[in-house]
Design a protein around this motif. Structure first.
Motif: not given
Length: 575
Positions: A465, A468, A471
């Motif tokens: 992933r 968060t 990003k």
């Protein structure tokens, strides 16, 4: 430097006197540095601090999370010196060594380095936390200084500082190989192994690799699917380290010619909480010693909520429908480490009710699940998957989980169980869902048995992933997006995300993993294709017509949703 930094930030009007006082109070209470206190309180960013110092002292700045350092440059400054002064060497040009430091006025550090290395030293400014992260990343574990101490403390027995307690008592009976036991229980070796085990947890590793070579000995951690080298203990300790790990795993320390498998259970204090952890230990004799791989089994990381695994909405509906059937076979396929066990455990937790009898045969049993009867396979005494399955059928089961279908016998009994009123869940190693059909037939299962017993096949891959925390959108040309599988219309609207690299993701830009999932329901049309001897390509084409999302398409959806990057999807899937 604390007061000076505060004064500089006040002068630059980046903070107020009240904010400085609050940060100084937090610094005093928690023992952290002023810069870190200001950042934690949200008064300034790391960039604010480095830019202020750069402007004040006329020294350029550097963002270490985006900077790869040559290993030969790192060797010029030992890890303990780097930590002592909170500096890291970043470049060497001719007779000049460039050093990243938080305090460019620290002449003692520069003089020390100049004397130690013989190079002229030039500073560049980086944030304190950025330097600490870079030291951990480039020099290895956060216990790197501890490692050096361990080498020097051959006579002291002290394992308390690692907060690690072996849950099982060591055997008290005498062992013939006294020397190996002594080596494995010497204080530095005990502490070093404890450091390796505990640091892996702190870094979020899934596996630890301890590898001997002719002239080096290295330890690597697998974090989010990627291996990172974290330390290089002295090669002379390899026998002692392998003996210590064998003692913890209750293995035969005298056996060095054959592979061995074991388990280590430990308790560890982390963030004030006591955690119980399991390591699955595999020892393999290699040319220059025993390679040890330890798989970390952390119950806290077990995701039993199917909605969070990475299923697209339609795929999840199909999978849930299949696992709620009263009979039939559901297969989950993919390579080692693709999350198959997690998916199967999630399916079991979905059907685990007081009125359901669930039996599992696993090699090994990775997690203990309440309300489920789990059997550990032991090939050495004849308890293989086939033998366990035969016994299961006399135990009145509703749901059977077979860890892996490896041979014709296991496949045959599983198919018969699925046809006689049991729901059978299992795994296979195949590249995608459609090719699983041919794999079963190649094992010797008749096409009509495959067509009538299998009700769903799922293939999956794990991809990282995007972090968060850091990003940001990145520009990608529509032609590139079309070339990886997006339609021209989609390519105009897709916004690709990428991680810049931050403290939370150790500068990698990735944190955690999500699955690309391909779910193929065995419909009547696909059953006819199986019975007529169709190829994997024909079955795949039909499944796509009926709405199956391929692994690549699942990955593209995750790019669209901003969950992952193009590089990750290309690494694990094909068009």
């Amino acid at each position: 430097m604390a007061v000076r930094l505060g004064d500089l930030l006040l002068k630059a009007k980046l903070i107020t006197p009240d904010q400085l006082n609050e940060a100084l109070k937090q610094q005093k209470d928690s023992g952290i540095k002023l810069g870190e206190a200001l950042i934690r309180l949200g008064f300034v960013s790391e960039d604010d601090i480095t830019e202020t110092l750069s402007a004040q002292f006329g020294v350029p700045t550097i963002n270490l999370s985006h900077f790869e350092i040559d290993p030969n440059v790192l060797k010029l400054v030992p890890a303990d010196v780097s930590r002592k002064y909170n500096i890291i060497p970043v470049n060497k040009t001719g007779a000049t060594l460039t050093i990243a430091m938080a305090d460019p006025t620290n002449v003692f550090a520069m003089d020390d380095l100049k004397f130690m290395t013989g190079y002229n030293v030039e500073p560049v400014v980086a944030s304190e936390m950025g330097i600490m992260r870079a030291i951990d990343r480039h020099y290895g574990a956060s216990h790197a200084i501890e490692l050096k101490k361990v080498m020097e403390e051959m006579s002291q027995v002290d394992t308390t500082d690692t907060n690690l307690e072996v849950m099982e008592e060591q055997e008290e009976e005498a062992i013939d190989v006294d020397k190996l036991v002594e080596e494995g229980e010497e204080a530095p070796v005990v502490r070093l192994v404890n450091i390796i085990l505990t640091d892996a947890i702190k870094r979020g590793a899934s596996d630890i690799h301890v590898e001997p070579y002719e002239k080096e000995y290295r330890v690597r951690y697998r974090i989010d699917g990627i291996l990172y080298e974290v330390m290089n203990p002295p090669p002379k300790l390899k026998e002692a380290i392998s003996s210590r790990i064998k003692i913890l795993a209750r293995l035969d320390i005298a056996e060095k010619r054959l592979p061995q498998d074991g388990r280590i259970k430990i308790k560890m204090k982390l963030s004030g909480k006591t955690k119980e952890l399991d390591y699955r230990v595999s020892i393999l004799p290699t040319l220059f010693g025993e390679k040890i791989v330890m798989r970390l089994l952390d119950k806290d990381n077990l995701m039993l909520d199917m909605t969070k695994l990475g299923f697209e909405k339609e795929s999840l509906q199909r999978f849930e429908k299949a696992v709620l059937r009263p009979w039939g076979m559901v297969l989950v396929t993919g390579p080692t480490g693709s999350g198959k066990t997690n998916t199967l455990y999630s399916a079991l937790s979905r059907v685990n009710t007081p009125e359901t009898n669930i039996m599992t045969a696993e090699d090994p049993v990775e997690f203990n699940l309440p309300g489920i009867n789990q059997v550990q396979i032991r090939e050495a005494i004849g308890l293989n998957f086939a033998a366990a399955l035969r016994s299961f059928l006399r135990q009145d089961p509703n749901v059977i989980l077979v860890g892996e279908i490896r041979d014709f016998e296991t496949a045959e009994i599983s198919v018969k169980a699925a046809l006689t009123g049991h729901l059978v869940l299992s795994t296979l190693h195949t590249n995608d869902a459609p090719s699983t059909i041919n794999r079963l037939m190649n094992m010797g299962i008749e096409p009509y048995l495959v067509a009538t017993s299998v009700c769903l096949i799922q293939a999956q891959r794990l991809i990282r992933r995007v972090c968060t925390n850091c990003k940001v959108p990145t520009e990608v040309s529509p032609q590139t997006l079309v070339s990886i599988g997006f339609s021209p219309e989609e390519a105009k609207t897709v916004q690709v995300m990428k991680g810049k690299g931050c403290e939370r993701c150790n500068g990698t830009g990735y944190k955690g993993r999500v699955a690309c999932i391909e779910v193929m329901e065995i419909t009547d049309d696909i059953r006819e294709l199986i019975l007529s001897g169709a190829t994997s390509v024909e079955i795949k084409r039909k499944a796509q017509e009926e709405g199956m999302l391929t692994l690549r398409r699942s990955g593209l959806q995750k790019i669209k949703d901003g969950l992952t990057s193009i590089e990750e999807v290309l690494r694990e899937t094909v068009l």
